[in-house]
Design a protein around this motif. Structure first.
Motif: not given
Length: 409
Positions: A185-195
């Motif tokens: 579930h934590l993996w699914r909540q990860l976000q990605w920063s292009d910056k």
């Protein structure tokens, strides 16, 4: 500058004195045992109680009676100090008072690893592992999986760590399943920063949305139980986690003159209003401690450079505590000693230990009482002193919860 010099003190030459260390541990344990009463538990320290009445007993693992009992039991189990009291018998009334404390604060957080009922039940479970306790622990861990904090103190990363400790204690597949479910579930909540070119989590914390990176509320606090419990994950899942952890840690590091620290939040800027901190809960110490069990050497250049920065910064002027003090920073050196086998890190850990004794003594004289807490007070200092004697990097309740299951064993 990698740290705020006003928040630190220079290191003085104080020779390592193992007997003084043992005497200080004994003093803390004896004073703590004598200060307890069933009605008031332990006197709340002015620095912990905030606006609360001085008669209000603090109960959480983080800065209250649960953490005190954990430390007394732990020190006793390792033979460092005998308390001659059956502290686990006090856990049930403390559990009820902790629930009342959370209710009075209008916080639903029984599953909080550092503030809730969960660690109290974990301590009871090792004494009396009943089906009722097992069911309640399962309910708390499973029910916390979608907590919006997404950090160690209140959220699912804390219950992820609890599931790992319970599996190590029992080898019951129930806890391994909860660990894997929470991690997924934590993996699914990860976000990605292009910056920034890295993963991160957003924490809904104390009425704000933040992107902490640190060792309590942030990214590496979540990395720590994932690293510890990696054997419970499929090889492919762990590989994805390891890549994300290593990339995010490297991409967010701030280098200066061969040393390194980390900002508090992903999108922080280093200005006079957002300075780099150098303590466990924000900064390099938490990163080293949380990442010290990584199974490869990919980040060792960062970890060693961070250790050098912690040493250069010196003592934490705020005091000797684990969360934001000299003892907590000292675990940086114990972790690096365990990882590199280089004796210089043990020497530095022991130098911080001798200074933490001095800070403890000065604060005890200043306030006319000890600070009866684990993460913020003198019980944490006592455990750190013991670990400096042993050369052990087992940060209390993060690296070890049940004494016989320390990663340093």
């Amino acid at each position: 500058m990698l740290f705020d010099q006003a928040r630190h003190e220079a290191i003085e030459l104080i020779s390592w004195d193992a007997q003084r260390v043992r005497d200080t541990i004994a003093r803390i344990v004896d004073d703590t045992s004598a200060a307890f009463t069933p009605d008031t538990l332990w006197p709340a320290h002015p620095l912990d109680r905030g606006d609360a009445d001085s008669a209000t007993a603090l109960t959480p693992l983080y800065f209250g009676a649960t953490g005190v009992i954990w430390a007394l039991h732990y020190l006793d189990a390792l033979g460092a100090a005998r308390t001659h009291t059956r502290w686990p018998e006090q856990l049930d009334p403390i559990r009820l008072r902790n629930r009342a404390w959370l209710a009075a604060a209008d916080v639903e957080a029984d599953a909080s690893f550092l503030m809730g009922e969960l660690p109290i039940l974990m301590l009871q479970y090792v004494q009396t592992p009943t089906p009722v306790l097992e069911a309640r622990l399962t309910e708390l861990i499973a029910g916390n999986i979608d907590h919006p904090a997404r950090e160690l103190m209140w959220g699912a990363p804390g219950t992820l760590l609890a599931a790992c400790f319970l599996f190590e204690l029992t080898r019951n597949e129930r806890w391994a399943t909860l660990f894997r479910d929470t991690a997924a579930h934590l993996w699914r909540q990860l976000q990605w920063s292009d910056k920034h070119g890295c993963h991160f989590w957003t924490q809904d914390l104390y009425g704000k949305r933040v992107t902490y990176l640190d060792g309590v509320h942030g990214f590496v606090a979540t990395a720590s139980p994932l690293i510890r419990g990696r054997h419970l994950l499929d090889a492919e899942d762990w590989s994805r986690w390891q890549e994300a952890i290593e990339n995010s840690v490297r991409r967010t590091a701030t280098w200066e003159d061969g040393k390194v620290n980390w900002r508090a939040q992903l999108d922080s800027t280093i200005t006079s209003n957002d300075r780099l901190l150098m303590q466990f809960c924000h900064g390099a110490p938490g990163f080293v401690i949380c990442l010290a069990s990584l199974p490869n050497t990919t980040l060792d250049d960062l970890l060693i450079a961070a250790g050098e920065a912690v040493w250069e910064a010196g003592l934490v002027a705020k005091g000797a505590s684990l969360c934001h003090g000299t003892a907590g920073n000292g675990y940086t050196f114990l972790a690096l000693y365990h990882r590199t086998k280089d004796a210089i890190w043990l020497e530095r850990a022991r130098a911080f230990a001798m200074h933490s004794i001095r800070q403890f003594e000065a604060d005890a004289a200043r306030y006319g009482q000890l600070r009866y807490s684990l993460w913020t007070g003198d019980l944490g200092v006592a455990v750190y002193l013991l670990d400096c004697l042993r050369g052990s990097p087992a940060f209390p309740t993060l690296d070890v919860f049940y004494p016989s299951h320390s990663i340093a064993a």
